[in-house]
Design a protein around this motif. Structure first.
Motif, PDB file in Angstrom:
ATOM      1  N   LEU A   3       0.832  -1.197   0.000  1.00 25.02           N
ATOM      2  CA  LEU A   3       0.000   0.000   0.000  1.00 25.02           C
ATOM      3  C   LEU A   3       0.869   1.251   0.000  1.00 25.02           C
ATOM      4  CD1 LEU A   3      -2.612  -1.058   2.710  1.00 25.02           C
ATOM      5  CD2 LEU A   3      -2.867  -1.201   0.220  1.00 25.02           C
ATOM      6  N   ALA A   4       0.285   2.351  -0.498  1.00 23.92           N
ATOM      7  CA  ALA A   4       0.993   3.630  -0.526  1.00 23.92           C
ATOM      8  C   ALA A   4      -0.019   4.766  -0.482  1.00 23.92           C
ATOM      9  CB  ALA A   4       1.851   3.742  -1.781  1.00 23.92           C
ATOM     10  N   LEU A   5       0.458   5.940  -0.075  1.00 24.97           N
ATOM     11  CA  LEU A   5      -0.365   7.150  -0.069  1.00 24.97           C
ATOM     12  C   LEU A   5      -0.162   7.857  -1.406  1.00 24.97           C
ATOM     13  CD1 LEU A   5      -2.291   8.804   1.710  1.00 24.97           C
ATOM     14  CD2 LEU A   5      -0.306  10.114   2.487  1.00 24.97           C
ATOM     15  N   VAL A   6      -1.203   7.849  -2.227  1.00 23.13           N
ATOM     16  CA  VAL A   6      -1.100   8.275  -3.620  1.00 23.13           C
ATOM     17  C   VAL A   6      -1.883   9.566  -3.848  1.00 23.13           C
ATOM     18  CG1 VAL A   6      -1.510   7.591  -6.020  1.00 23.13           C
ATOM     19  CG2 VAL A   6      -0.867   5.870  -4.319  1.00 23.13           C
ATOM     20  N   VAL A   7      -1.308  10.450  -4.652  1.00 19.27           N
ATOM     21  CA  VAL A   7      -1.965  11.703  -5.018  1.00 19.27           C
ATOM     22  C   VAL A   7      -2.894  11.456  -6.198  1.00 19.27           C
ATOM     23  CG1 VAL A   7      -1.626  14.078  -5.789  1.00 19.27           C
ATOM     24  CG2 VAL A   7       0.051  13.009  -4.271  1.00 19.27           C
ATOM     25  N   ARG A   8      -4.117  11.954  -6.078  1.00 21.34           N
ATOM     26  CA  ARG A   8      -5.066  11.898  -7.182  1.00 21.34           C
ATOM     27  C   ARG A   8      -5.535  13.312  -7.525  1.00 21.34           C
ATOM     28  NH1 ARG A   8      -3.652   7.829  -9.980  1.00 21.34           N
ATOM     29  NH2 ARG A   8      -3.625   5.856  -8.833  1.00 21.34           N
ATOM     30  N   GLU A   9      -6.420  13.426  -8.495  1.00 19.65           N
ATOM     31  CA  GLU A   9      -6.864  14.733  -8.953  1.00 19.65           C
ATOM     32  C   GLU A   9      -7.511  15.522  -7.813  1.00 19.65           C
ATOM     33  OE1 GLU A   9      -7.175  11.948 -10.571  1.00 19.65           O
ATOM     34  OE2 GLU A   9      -5.968  12.362 -12.358  1.00 19.65           O
ATOM     35  N   ASN A  10      -7.465  16.857  -7.965  1.00 21.53           N
ATOM     36  CA  ASN A  10      -8.071  17.783  -7.001  1.00 21.53           C
ATOM     37  C   ASN A  10      -7.447  17.666  -5.608  1.00 21.53           C
ATOM     38  OD1 ASN A  10      -9.964  18.742  -8.972  1.00 21.53           O
ATOM     39  ND2 ASN A  10     -11.180  16.884  -8.608  1.00 21.53           N
ATOM     40  N   LEU A  13      -5.749  12.701  -1.545  1.00 20.84           N
ATOM     41  CA  LEU A  13      -4.807  11.650  -1.170  1.00 20.84           C
ATOM     42  C   LEU A  13      -5.586  10.384  -0.831  1.00 20.84           C
ATOM     43  CD1 LEU A  13      -2.348  13.640   1.118  1.00 20.84           C
ATOM     44  CD2 LEU A  13      -1.812  12.640  -1.106  1.00 20.84           C
ATOM     45  N   VAL A  14      -5.172   9.280  -1.404  1.00 24.66           N
ATOM     46  CA  VAL A  14      -5.854   8.015  -1.151  1.00 24.66           C
ATOM     47  C   VAL A  14      -4.820   6.922  -0.906  1.00 24.66           C
ATOM     48  CG1 VAL A  14      -7.902   8.589  -2.497  1.00 24.66           C
ATOM     49  CG2 VAL A  14      -5.961   7.511  -3.618  1.00 24.66           C
ATOM     50  N   VAL A  15      -5.188   5.955  -0.088  1.00 15.13           N
ATOM     51  CA  VAL A  15      -4.348   4.783   0.133  1.00 15.13           C
ATOM     52  C   VAL A  15      -4.699   3.750  -0.928  1.00 15.13           C
ATOM     53  CG1 VAL A  15      -3.741   2.924   1.713  1.00 15.13           C
ATOM     54  CG2 VAL A  15      -4.169   5.226   2.599  1.00 15.13           C
ATOM     55  N   GLU A  16      -3.700   3.360  -1.716  1.00 14.38           N
ATOM     56  CA  GLU A  16      -3.939   2.442  -2.820  1.00 14.38           C
ATOM     57  C   GLU A  16      -2.895   1.334  -2.840  1.00 14.38           C
ATOM     58  OE1 GLU A  16      -3.953   4.521  -6.504  1.00 14.38           O
ATOM     59  OE2 GLU A  16      -5.771   5.667  -6.065  1.00 14.38           O
ATOM     60  N   GLU A  17      -3.255   0.238  -3.465  1.00 12.94           N
ATOM     61  CA  GLU A  17      -2.299  -0.825  -3.716  1.00 12.94           C
ATOM     62  C   GLU A  17      -1.422  -0.444  -4.908  1.00 12.94           C
ATOM     63  OE1 GLU A  17      -4.634  -4.307  -4.382  1.00 12.94           O
ATOM     64  OE2 GLU A  17      -4.714  -4.816  -2.243  1.00 12.94           O
ATOM     65  N   PHE A  18      -0.184  -0.906  -4.903  1.00 11.20           N
ATOM     66  CA  PHE A  18       0.695  -0.654  -6.039  1.00 11.20           C
ATOM     67  C   PHE A  18       1.633  -1.841  -6.211  1.00 11.20           C
ATOM     68  CE2 PHE A  18       3.274   0.515  -2.495  1.00 11.20           C
ATOM     69  CZ  PHE A  18       4.606   0.480  -2.892  1.00 11.20           C
ATOM     70  N   ASP A  19       2.171  -1.962  -7.406  1.00  5.23           N
ATOM     71  CA  ASP A  19       3.092  -3.061  -7.681  1.00  5.23           C
ATOM     72  C   ASP A  19       4.390  -2.864  -6.912  1.00  5.23           C
ATOM     73  OD1 ASP A  19       1.327  -4.256  -9.466  1.00  5.23           O
ATOM     74  OD2 ASP A  19       2.090  -3.093 -11.168  1.00  5.23           O
ATOM     75  N   LEU A  20       4.961  -3.952  -6.464  1.00  6.16           N
ATOM     76  CA  LEU A  20       6.241  -3.876  -5.779  1.00  6.16           C
ATOM     77  C   LEU A  20       7.255  -3.224  -6.715  1.00  6.16           C
ATOM     78  CD1 LEU A  20       7.441  -4.875  -3.040  1.00  6.16           C
ATOM     79  CD2 LEU A  20       8.371  -6.808  -4.321  1.00  6.16           C
ATOM     80  N   PRO A  21       7.907  -2.131  -6.278  1.00 11.42           N
ATOM     81  CA  PRO A  21       8.815  -1.416  -7.188  1.00 11.42           C
ATOM     82  C   PRO A  21      10.019  -2.261  -7.590  1.00 11.42           C
ATOM     83  CG  PRO A  21       8.991  -0.553  -4.951  1.00 11.42           C
ATOM     84  CD  PRO A  21       7.823  -1.488  -4.960  1.00 11.42           C
TER      85      PRO A  21
END
Length: 205
Positions: A3-10, A13-21
């Motif tokens: 999980l990560a804290l991701v910036v979205r429009e407007n 900030l949302v907590v989203e899943e992301f691929d292992l870097p």
């Protein structure tokens, strides 16, 4: 998935899943255990500097998970390290922020910290110390410590995170260090290396 804290429009900030870097040959994959907050983190969001889809956060402490084949420092899996990244950058450039469960950084840009130091404390070191060093040794062209610059340097707001590192680094470079802070902090700042302290509330300062 992590999980990560991701910036979205407007500015959302949302907590989203992301691929292992993915990590390169000179990099480390680090499991983040602690992070610190810096003004640049919220400013990147508030002033629309962070790209939608990017992960915010700069300072982190964590444990080494994977080591690139050309990584310097002889790091081992499981070692405790701290460092910083430039959070809020374009995710397409594969630059990811620290407010995530995993982060990638070049091995030369992280450091081991002492066993008697907490990860909370270690996570506060990187960005503030780098900011102070860049100001003194890049912008002001002071000689690297140990040195005898023998020039006066004014460090405004010496009791801030950056200010405390700047005092110590300037003193190590041989400077005569002048700083400002509330009177209650003067003795502590002199222990760090300040030669003269002024109360910032004094109208004559």
């Amino acid at each position: 998935m992590p999980l990560a804290l991701v910036v979205r429009e407007n500015k959302k900030l949302v907590v989203e899943e992301f691929d292992l870097p993915k990590y390169g040959p000179k990099e480390l994959l680090i499991k983040v255990t602690h992070v610190a907050q810096n003004p640049t983190d919220w400013k990147h969001v508030h002033f629309d500097l962070a790209k939608p889809g990017s992960i915010v956060g700069c300072d982190f402490a964590g444990e080494v998970v994977e080591v690139g084949s050309e990584a310097v420092g002889n790091y081992k899996k499981g070692e405790r390290v701290a460092g910083c990244v430039h959070g809020g950058q374009d995710a397409k450039l594969d630059v990811r922020g620290a407010y995530s469960e995993y982060v990638v950084q070049e091995a030369s840009l992280v450091f081991r910290y002492p066993s008697d130091m907490s990860p909370e404390a270690a996570s506060t070191i990187p960005l503030a110390s780098i900011t102070a060093a860049l100001c003194l040794f890049h912008e002001m062209n002071l000689p690297f410590p140990p040195a005898t610059a023998q020039v006066p340097v004014l460090i405004w707001a010496g009791s801030t995170s950056v200010g405390q590192y700047a005092i110590q680094l300037a003193k190590a470079a041989g400077c005569y260090v002048i700083t400002t802070a509330s009177a209650a902090r003067h003795d502590y700042l002199k222990e760090l290396g300040a030669d003269v302290c002024f109360d910032y509330k004094d109208k004559n300062a």
